[in-house]
Scaffold this active site. Structure first.
Site, PDB file in Angstrom:
ATOM      1  N   ARG A   1       0.811  -1.231   0.000  1.00  0.00           N
ATOM      2  CA  ARG A   1       0.000   0.000   0.000  1.00  0.00           C
ATOM      3  C   ARG A   1       0.836   1.269   0.000  1.00  0.00           C
ATOM      4  O   ARG A   1       0.297   2.364  -0.156  1.00  0.00           O
ATOM      5  CB  ARG A   1      -0.907  -0.001   1.223  1.00  0.00           C
ATOM      6  CG  ARG A   1      -0.175   0.073   2.561  1.00  0.00           C
ATOM      7  CD  ARG A   1      -1.141  -0.162   3.709  1.00  0.00           C
ATOM      8  NE  ARG A   1      -0.423  -0.263   4.982  1.00  0.00           N
ATOM      9  CZ  ARG A   1      -1.012  -0.618   6.117  1.00  0.00           C
ATOM     10  NH1 ARG A   1      -2.302  -0.905   6.136  1.00  0.00           N
ATOM     11  NH2 ARG A   1      -0.317  -0.687   7.236  1.00  0.00           N
ATOM     12  N   GLU A   2       2.143   1.137   0.152  1.00  0.00           N
ATOM     13  CA  GLU A   2       2.997   2.316   0.313  1.00  0.00           C
ATOM     14  C   GLU A   2       3.427   2.839  -1.059  1.00  0.00           C
ATOM     15  O   GLU A   2       4.610   2.900  -1.397  1.00  0.00           O
ATOM     16  CB  GLU A   2       4.168   1.961   1.237  1.00  0.00           C
ATOM     17  CG  GLU A   2       3.658   1.543   2.626  1.00  0.00           C
ATOM     18  CD  GLU A   2       4.691   0.836   3.509  1.00  0.00           C
ATOM     19  OE1 GLU A   2       5.873   0.800   3.147  1.00  0.00           O
ATOM     20  OE2 GLU A   2       4.293   0.331   4.575  1.00  0.00           O
TER      21      GLU A   2
ATOM     22  N   ARG B   1      -1.147  -4.550   2.870  1.00  0.00           N
ATOM     23  CA  ARG B   1       0.261  -4.380   3.255  1.00  0.00           C
ATOM     24  C   ARG B   1       1.123  -5.617   2.994  1.00  0.00           C
ATOM     25  O   ARG B   1       2.282  -5.514   2.582  1.00  0.00           O
ATOM     26  CB  ARG B   1       0.289  -4.045   4.755  1.00  0.00           C
ATOM     27  CG  ARG B   1       1.626  -4.218   5.461  1.00  0.00           C
ATOM     28  CD  ARG B   1       1.465  -3.842   6.933  1.00  0.00           C
ATOM     29  NE  ARG B   1       2.567  -4.252   7.780  1.00  0.00           N
ATOM     30  CZ  ARG B   1       3.515  -3.418   8.243  1.00  0.00           C
ATOM     31  NH1 ARG B   1       3.502  -2.150   7.902  1.00  0.00           N
ATOM     32  NH2 ARG B   1       4.455  -3.861   9.041  1.00  0.00           N
TER      33      ARG B   1
ATOM     34  N   ASN C   1       8.123  -7.758   5.995  1.00  0.00           N
ATOM     35  CA  ASN C   1       9.111  -7.056   6.816  1.00  0.00           C
ATOM     36  C   ASN C   1       9.131  -7.534   8.270  1.00  0.00           C
ATOM     37  O   ASN C   1       9.646  -6.854   9.155  1.00  0.00           O
ATOM     38  CB  ASN C   1       8.876  -5.547   6.758  1.00  0.00           C
ATOM     39  CG  ASN C   1      10.168  -4.760   6.932  1.00  0.00           C
ATOM     40  OD1 ASN C   1      11.259  -5.263   6.623  1.00  0.00           O
ATOM     41  ND2 ASN C   1      10.058  -3.531   7.434  1.00  0.00           N
ATOM     42  N   ARG C   2       8.572  -8.709   8.512  1.00  0.00           N
ATOM     43  CA  ARG C   2       8.732  -9.416   9.791  1.00  0.00           C
ATOM     44  C   ARG C   2       9.214 -10.848   9.554  1.00  0.00           C
ATOM     45  O   ARG C   2       9.319 -11.633  10.472  1.00  0.00           O
ATOM     46  CB  ARG C   2       7.393  -9.474  10.556  1.00  0.00           C
ATOM     47  CG  ARG C   2       6.769  -8.142  10.882  1.00  0.00           C
ATOM     48  CD  ARG C   2       7.566  -7.343  11.901  1.00  0.00           C
ATOM     49  NE  ARG C   2       6.891  -6.082  12.215  1.00  0.00           N
ATOM     50  CZ  ARG C   2       6.966  -4.967  11.483  1.00  0.00           C
ATOM     51  NH1 ARG C   2       7.733  -4.941  10.394  1.00  0.00           N
ATOM     52  NH2 ARG C   2       6.316  -3.871  11.825  1.00  0.00           N
TER      53      ARG C   2
ATOM     54  N   HIS D   1       9.934   2.717   2.708  1.00  0.00           N
ATOM     55  CA  HIS D   1       8.547   2.537   3.161  1.00  0.00           C
ATOM     56  C   HIS D   1       7.877   3.891   3.285  1.00  0.00           C
ATOM     57  O   HIS D   1       8.492   4.937   3.061  1.00  0.00           O
ATOM     58  CB  HIS D   1       8.537   1.835   4.530  1.00  0.00           C
ATOM     59  CG  HIS D   1       8.937   0.398   4.474  1.00  0.00           C
ATOM     60  ND1 HIS D   1       8.047  -0.636   4.670  1.00  0.00           N
ATOM     61  CD2 HIS D   1      10.137  -0.190   4.221  1.00  0.00           C
ATOM     62  CE1 HIS D   1       8.675  -1.790   4.559  1.00  0.00           C
ATOM     63  NE2 HIS D   1       9.952  -1.555   4.286  1.00  0.00           N
ATOM     64  N   SER D   2       6.598   3.875   3.655  1.00  0.00           N
ATOM     65  CA  SER D   2       5.902   5.093   4.036  1.00  0.00           C
ATOM     66  C   SER D   2       4.837   4.709   5.062  1.00  0.00           C
ATOM     67  O   SER D   2       4.360   3.582   5.048  1.00  0.00           O
ATOM     68  CB  SER D   2       5.266   5.770   2.815  1.00  0.00           C
ATOM     69  OG  SER D   2       4.168   5.032   2.324  1.00  0.00           O
TER      70      SER D   2
ATOM     71  N   TYR E   1       8.680   1.997  16.888  1.00  0.00           N
ATOM     72  CA  TYR E   1       8.158   0.888  17.691  1.00  0.00           C
ATOM     73  C   TYR E   1       9.078  -0.311  17.506  1.00  0.00           C
ATOM     74  O   TYR E   1       9.793  -0.389  16.516  1.00  0.00           O
ATOM     75  CB  TYR E   1       6.722   0.514  17.299  1.00  0.00           C
ATOM     76  CG  TYR E   1       6.444   0.462  15.793  1.00  0.00           C
ATOM     77  CD1 TYR E   1       6.980  -0.526  14.981  1.00  0.00           C
ATOM     78  CD2 TYR E   1       5.628   1.413  15.188  1.00  0.00           C
ATOM     79  CE1 TYR E   1       6.716  -0.573  13.623  1.00  0.00           C
ATOM     80  CE2 TYR E   1       5.356   1.380  13.820  1.00  0.00           C
ATOM     81  CZ  TYR E   1       5.900   0.385  13.049  1.00  0.00           C
ATOM     82  OH  TYR E   1       5.645   0.348  11.700  1.00  0.00           O
TER      83      TYR E   1
ATOM     84  N   GLU F   1      11.255   6.077   5.823  1.00  0.00           N
ATOM     85  CA  GLU F   1       9.801   6.264   5.803  1.00  0.00           C
ATOM     86  C   GLU F   1       9.530   7.608   5.138  1.00  0.00           C
ATOM     87  O   GLU F   1       9.774   8.662   5.729  1.00  0.00           O
ATOM     88  CB  GLU F   1       9.236   6.295   7.233  1.00  0.00           C
ATOM     89  CG  GLU F   1       9.426   5.016   8.006  1.00  0.00           C
ATOM     90  CD  GLU F   1       8.252   4.048   7.857  1.00  0.00           C
ATOM     91  OE1 GLU F   1       7.325   4.320   7.064  1.00  0.00           O
ATOM     92  OE2 GLU F   1       8.287   3.025   8.551  1.00  0.00           O
TER      93      GLU F   1
HETATM   94  N1  ING Z   1       7.189   0.772   8.681  1.00  0.00           N
HETATM   95  C1  ING Z   1       8.071  -0.301   9.000  1.00  0.00           C
HETATM   96  C2  ING Z   1       7.290  -1.582   9.308  1.00  0.00           C
HETATM   97  O1  ING Z   1       7.614  -2.592   8.708  1.00  0.00           O
HETATM   98  C3  ING Z   1      10.052  -1.034  10.229  1.00  0.00           C
HETATM   99  C4  ING Z   1       8.995  -0.012  10.152  1.00  0.00           C
HETATM  100  C5  ING Z   1      11.268  -0.825   9.635  1.00  0.00           C
HETATM  101  C6  ING Z   1       9.848  -2.258  10.849  1.00  0.00           C
HETATM  102  C7  ING Z   1      12.245  -1.776   9.656  1.00  0.00           C
HETATM  103  C8  ING Z   1      10.832  -3.230  10.872  1.00  0.00           C
HETATM  104  C9  ING Z   1      12.039  -2.984  10.280  1.00  0.00           C
HETATM  105  O2  ING Z   1       6.387  -1.580  10.130  1.00  0.00           O
HETATM  106  C10 ING Z   1       6.254   0.716   7.713  1.00  0.00           C
HETATM  107  N2  ING Z   1       5.610   1.862   7.377  1.00  0.00           N
HETATM  108  O3  ING Z   1       6.011  -0.292   7.135  1.00  0.00           O
HETATM  109 ZN    ZN Z   2       6.149  -0.463   5.181  1.00  0.00          ZN
END
Ligand code: ING
Ligand code: ZN
Length: 310
Positions: free
Chosen positions: A74-75, A126, A141-142, A193-194, A247, A269
């Protein structure tokens, strides 16, 4: 050479359009550009990226800069950054040190399945499109193998679901392979990212890597360069450790890059160009796409020049 290869940043481009553009760049600049298929997505599409090099990636003394966007579908504004960078390096060719002395890896669409779904079905999607009986998708991203599962969700219904195991998802494996293939040479990694106007570095659990101070100062260099070029109404970038600034989060691409030895690894971001305090921050105002590309490029250049000279 004409400027026909440029893609005017007047709107957001669909996945197939960006693919066609990459093919065209590879055809227009065969001595500098190689189109690489990094592997199939969950739904079977190629994750394509471009290698940009004046020495066909053969000069191992050059640093590599790796930039990717749209790991989160979505970014959309993040597409502007990678397309603008390609434009500047190839079509306008204004920064000869950056193209002659650095090898670039540029991946505009890191999550093609999700990106297409965000156009066709759910603008705010996402994750990737991994099938689940109750809920679909893994947060890519996890999903990287670094502190996996410690600061992320076990539930497929959550936006930060980490998947069944580290690197369970083909899309995160694509970038893993690139990071490992060039781990000795990648000096700068930017996962774009955004939104929120941040330059973030690892680790996502709040622990600082040994080069934490250098990460911070180069982050400030990048953030300051963007701030100097940004729209006056937009906020300044905040630079800091991810957990301390935004976070805690585990299994992110930027942490994985650090863990394989990439010294300067960040999540950028980009700003919310419209709205700011809600999900509408992901919506893109067409008037600001080119600006997003332009100002982010200032940050990329600052980081790349630092990597080149240090
Ligand atoms: N922010 C990131 C996300 O994945 C992040 C922040 C960066 C998390 C690097 C983990 C590692 O939540 C967005 N907007 O996705
Ligand atoms: Zn992101």
């Amino acid at each position: 050479r004409s400027n026909k290869a440029a893609l005017p940043l007047k709107r957001v481009y669909r996945w197939q359009e960006v693919e066609n553009h990459m093919v065209q760049l590879a055809q227009t600049y065969p001595d500098k550009v190689t189109l690489v298929n990094g592997g199939p997505t969950y739904e079977g599409r190629p994750v394509n990226y471009l290698r940009v090099s004046t020495t066909n990636f053969q000069d191992l003394s050059k640093p590599v800069v790796f930039i990717m966007s749209l790991l989160h579908s979505r970014e959309w504004i993040t597409q502007a950054a990678t397309l603008y960078a390609l434009d500047q390096l190839l079509v306008n060719n204004t920064e000869s040190d950056l193209i002659n002395d650095i090898d670039w890896i540029i991946m505009p669409t890191a999550n093609p399945d999700g990106y297409i779904f965000s156009h066709d079905s759910d603008r705010f999607w996402r994750k990737n499109r991994k099938y689940g009986r109750r809920c679909m998708g893994v947060d890519l991203n996890r999903n990287y193998d670094i502190n996996w599962g410690t600061e992320s969700s076990d539930s497929p219904c959550y936006e930060d679901y980490h998947g069944t195991e580290p690197f369970s998802e083909p899309e995160s494996v694509v970038t893993k392979k690139i990071l490992e293939e060039h781990q000795d040479r990648i000096q700068l990694f930017l996962d774009i990212h955004s939104y929120g106007s941040y330059v973030l570095y690892g680790y996502g659990n709040g622990e600082l890597p040994p080069n934490g101070e250098a990460l911070s100062s180069v982050g400030v260099l990048i953030g300051d360069a963007i701030d100097a070029a940004k729209l006056t109404n937009n906020p300044n970038y905040t630079v800091g450790n991810l957990a301390q600034t935004l976070y805690p989060a585990s299994g992110g691409s930027q942490d994985y890059a650090l863990s394989v030895g990439v010294p300067y690894s960040y999540c950028l971001e980009l700003p919310a160009f419209r709205g700011s305090a809600s999900i509408t921050g992901f919506l893109v105002d067409p008037e600001f796409i080119e600006q997003a590309g332009y100002e982010t490029w200032e940050g990329i250049k600052a980081g790349a020049r630092y990597a080149l000279n240090n």
